[in-house]
Structures are given as structure tokens and as C-alpha cells.
Design a protein around this motif. Structure first.
Motif, mmCIF file in Angstrom:
data_model
loop_
_atom_site.group_PDB
_atom_site.id
_atom_site.type_symbol
_atom_site.label_atom_id
_atom_site.label_comp_id
_atom_site.label_asym_id
_atom_site.label_seq_id
_atom_site.Cartn_x
_atom_site.Cartn_y
_atom_site.Cartn_z
ATOM 1 N N MET A 146 0.804 -1.170 0.075
ATOM 2 C CA MET A 146 0.027 -0.016 0.043
ATOM 3 C C MET A 146 1.033 1.307 0.099
ATOM 4 S SD MET A 146 -3.164 -0.888 -0.248
ATOM 5 C CE MET A 146 -3.765 0.788 0.166
ATOM 6 N N ASP A 147 2.068 0.995 0.726
ATOM 7 C CA ASP A 147 2.869 2.167 0.953
ATOM 8 C C ASP A 147 3.223 2.637 -0.630
ATOM 9 O OD1 ASP A 147 4.467 4.203 2.197
ATOM 10 O OD2 ASP A 147 6.177 3.126 1.772
ATOM 11 N N SER A 148 3.598 1.550 -1.433
ATOM 12 C CA SER A 148 4.333 1.780 -2.685
ATOM 13 C C SER A 148 3.166 2.284 -3.748
ATOM 14 C CB SER A 148 4.751 0.252 -3.491
ATOM 15 O OG SER A 148 5.599 -0.205 -2.420
ATOM 16 N N ILE A 149 2.027 2.038 -3.400
ATOM 17 C CA ILE A 149 0.726 2.590 -4.393
ATOM 18 C C ILE A 149 0.572 4.028 -3.938
ATOM 19 C CG2 ILE A 149 -1.908 2.554 -4.611
ATOM 20 C CD1 ILE A 149 -1.579 -0.672 -4.116
ATOM 21 N N LYS A 150 0.845 4.553 -2.677
ATOM 22 C CA LYS A 150 0.606 5.855 -2.316
ATOM 23 C C LYS A 150 1.852 6.649 -3.084
ATOM 24 C CE LYS A 150 -1.511 4.928 2.033
ATOM 25 N NZ LYS A 150 -1.389 5.091 3.844
ATOM 26 N N LEU A 151 3.062 5.950 -3.115
ATOM 27 C CA LEU A 151 4.079 6.767 -3.669
ATOM 28 C C LEU A 151 3.876 6.971 -5.170
ATOM 29 C CD1 LEU A 151 6.984 7.785 -3.323
ATOM 30 C CD2 LEU A 151 7.741 5.239 -3.639
ATOM 31 N N TYR A 152 3.417 5.863 -5.683
ATOM 32 C CA TYR A 152 3.158 5.955 -7.182
ATOM 33 C C TYR A 152 2.242 7.069 -7.581
ATOM 34 C CZ TYR A 152 1.602 4.866 -11.790
ATOM 35 O OH TYR A 152 1.039 4.947 -13.234
ATOM 36 N N PHE A 153 1.174 7.269 -6.653
ATOM 37 C CA PHE A 153 0.103 8.145 -7.054
ATOM 38 C C PHE A 153 0.611 9.547 -6.660
ATOM 39 C CE2 PHE A 153 -2.953 4.760 -6.850
ATOM 40 C CZ PHE A 153 -3.471 5.129 -8.102
ATOM 41 N N LYS A 154 1.783 9.744 -5.746
ATOM 42 C CA LYS A 154 2.278 10.746 -5.674
ATOM 43 C C LYS A 154 3.282 11.394 -6.706
ATOM 44 C CE LYS A 154 5.161 13.306 -1.991
ATOM 45 N NZ LYS A 154 5.956 13.230 -0.767
ATOM 46 N N TYR A 155 3.978 10.253 -7.220
ATOM 47 C CA TYR A 155 4.586 10.544 -8.639
ATOM 48 C C TYR A 155 3.677 11.157 -9.668
ATOM 49 C CZ TYR A 155 8.906 8.081 -7.431
ATOM 50 O OH TYR A 155 9.984 7.388 -6.993
ATOM 51 N N ILE A 156 2.507 10.455 -9.750
ATOM 52 C CA ILE A 156 1.622 10.841 -10.712
ATOM 53 C C ILE A 156 1.405 12.375 -10.523
ATOM 54 C CG2 ILE A 156 -0.723 10.608 -11.611
ATOM 55 C CD1 ILE A 156 -0.347 7.752 -11.187
ATOM 56 N N ARG A 157 0.950 12.795 -9.343
ATOM 57 C CA ARG A 157 0.571 14.112 -8.941
ATOM 58 C C ARG A 157 1.516 15.250 -9.197
ATOM 59 N NH1 ARG A 157 1.148 16.889 -4.482
ATOM 60 N NH2 ARG A 157 2.035 15.385 -3.406
ATOM 61 N N LEU A 158 2.777 14.938 -8.967
ATOM 62 C CA LEU A 158 4.083 15.501 -9.234
ATOM 63 C C LEU A 158 3.962 15.897 -10.939
ATOM 64 C CD1 LEU A 158 6.514 14.584 -6.571
ATOM 65 C CD2 LEU A 158 5.147 16.593 -6.587
ATOM 66 N N SER A 159 3.986 14.840 -11.300
ATOM 67 C CA SER A 159 4.045 14.836 -13.000
ATOM 68 C C SER A 159 3.048 15.592 -13.738
ATOM 69 C CB SER A 159 3.954 13.498 -13.450
ATOM 70 O OG SER A 159 4.134 13.560 -14.868
ATOM 71 N N ILE A 160 1.708 15.624 -13.105
ATOM 72 C CA ILE A 160 0.466 16.290 -13.582
ATOM 73 C C ILE A 160 0.745 17.678 -13.316
ATOM 74 C CG2 ILE A 160 -1.899 16.780 -13.358
ATOM 75 C CD1 ILE A 160 -2.287 13.552 -13.050
#
Length: 266
Positions: free
Chosen positions: A1-15
Motif C-alpha cells: 500500500m505504501d508503494s501505491i501511495k508513492l506511485y500516485f504521488k509520482y503521478i500528482r507531481l508529474s501532472i
């Protein structure tokens, strides 16, 4: 779950970084919409000239077109990191990724997320909705799930192809154009019913690059047609899972490539 949260943080920063230049984002999105719209006009001209092709109407071809372009637009968005991966290897930046306490797949997927591909997505969605209304399909819950599954399966299949292309960079840091013939070329081939092609080419689209399993077979089941190239009728309902299996296979090949990576020495 921590990795999933990190991935969505990556997406947010990219957007957020892409939206810093809103005018550029809007123009690029419109550009992608117009390019794919011109491609669709080419399909329309073809059917306008010949009326139907091997028993398929323009509206039926539009269904194929919408499914494959929606699937590919999603792939272009979330696998952009793998698409540009050869540059990471060439510059030695992949070494830094290996030093971080996260999986390489997670980091590369989060490296870039292209929201400008929404232009292709919207264009494919418009075509798909138009085809659905024109065909007057008798929808059931099963057909709705099959349509969604076909798009998801197509997304995973194209994503797997891009992962395989990135994996080849461990042995050749230059982008191999032959792989693009299966990704971008596969989109062009799958936007038509594969039954219009020669038998040898159909076998490639079924057994080698199984695009037919995530587009042709499901679409034929949705249309209620029994012309499945002598395959059993149930194949259309289970074939989208092959797209996911292909993606898992690509990830396994990717891991083999990572183990053979010898660094740039920089």
C-alpha cells in the motif's frame, strides 16, 4: 500500500509539472485529438469508397477503432517512463534508480505520466460512443463488462509491448524501430477487423502479438457475430485476460534484463 501511495504521488507531481504551462498542455492535447481524428477520417474515406469491407460496415469498424485507441491512449499516459527508458540507460540515470529502495518498475512508471494523451483518449471515446449509438447493440451486463475488459486488456497488452521495448535497451541503448511496428503499427492494424487480412498476418495478430484477443474477438462477441475465424464462441469472452497475462510475461522478461544490466561505468 505504501508503494501505491508513492506511485500516485509520482503521478500528482508529474501532472502538476505539466500544468505549469497550461497553454502548452492545451495545444498538445488538441494536437493529439486532431491527429487521431485525421486518422479516423482516413477510415471513413475508405468505407465511403467501398461501402463495406469483408461484410463489415463503417459503424462496426468504428467500434474496433474506438476500443483500440482508448486502450492505447491509456498506455501512452502511464508507461511513458518505459517509452523513454533508453535515454535513462544511455545517460547512466538508471544506476540511481537501482540504488533506491523501491522496485524499478514503480520508479520508471512514476518517472513520467503524460496527461496530454487525453486528446487521443477523448477522440477514441467519442468514436466509440458514436458507434454504440449507431449500431444499436442490445446491451447486457456481460457485454458492458466485456467492453471494459477489452479496453483494459488492450491497455495491458500495449503496455507489455512497451516494457519489452524498454528491456531491449539493456542490450541496445538505441530505440529499436521494429518494436514500434508492433506498438504504433499494431494500433493501425487492430483498428480494423483482423478477418480482412491475409491468414499469415492474422496468425501474427493472434499468436505472436495477440492484439486480436483484446479487440477482434471481444468486439465480435459484443456485436453478436459468430464469424470468429473457426474459434469457439466463448473465446471472445475470455480473450481480454490474455492482455494482462502478456503484461505479466513482459515484466518477467524485464526482471531478466535488469539482472543482466552491467551499468555504464559512469
Amino acid at each position: 500500500m505504501d508503494s501505491i501511495k508513492l506511485y500516485f504521488k509520482y503521478i500528482r507531481l508529474s501532472i502538476e509539472s505539466q500544468l505549469q504551462y497550461k497553454a502548452s498542455f492545451i495545444m498538445m492535447s488538441i494536437g493529439h485529438f486532431l491527429i487521431t481524428f485525421i486518422e479516423f477520417l482516413g477510415v471513413w474515406v475508405l468505407f465511403e469508397r467501398f461501402g463495406s469491407i469483408k461484410g463489415f460496415t463503417f459503424e462496426e469498424a468504428a467500434l474496433f477503432y474506438g476500443i483500440v485507441h482508448i486502450a492505447f491512449s491509456i498506455t501512452e499516459s502511464w508507461t511513458r517512463g518505459f517509452d523513454t527508458f533508453p535515454r535513462l540507460v544511455r545517460l547512466g540515470d538508471f544506476d540511481r534508480i537501482l540504488l533506491r529502495p523501491r522496485t524499478t518498475v514503480l520508479q520508471i512508471l512514476g518517472h513520467d505520466f503524460q496527461i496530454m494523451r487525453i486528446g487521443r483518449f477523448v477522440q477514441g471515446l467519442v468514436v466509440l460512443i458514436w458507434a454504440i449509438f449507431r449500431l444499436k447493440i442490445e446491451w447486457t451486463l456481460g457485454k458492458i463488462l466485456l467492453l471494459i475488459g477489452s479496453i483494459i486488456g488492450g491497455n495491458f497488452l500495449f503496455s507489455g509491448l512497451i516494457v519489452l521495448q524498454a528491456t531491449l535497451s539493456f542490450w541496445s541503448v538505441q530505440s529499436l524501430e521494429i518494436v514500434n511496428s508492433f506498438t504504433y503499427g499494431g494500433v493501425q492494424a487492430a483498428q480494423y477487423p483482423i478477418s480482412i487480412y491475409k491468414p499469415w498476418f492474422r496468425k501474427i495478430l493472434i499468436y505472436v502479438i495477440p492484439l486480436a484477443t483484446v479487440n477482434y474477438f471481444p468486439a465480435m462477441s459484443i456485436l453478436g457475430k459468430s464469424q470468429l475465424l473457426n474459434y469457439p464462441i466463448w473465446i471472445g469472452w475470455v480473450s481480454p485476460f490474455i492482455g494482462f497475462m502478456f503484461f505479466i510475461f513482459s515484466i518477467l522478461i524485464w526482471r531478466i534484463g535488469v539482472k543482466h544490466y552491467a551499468s555504464t561505468g559512469s
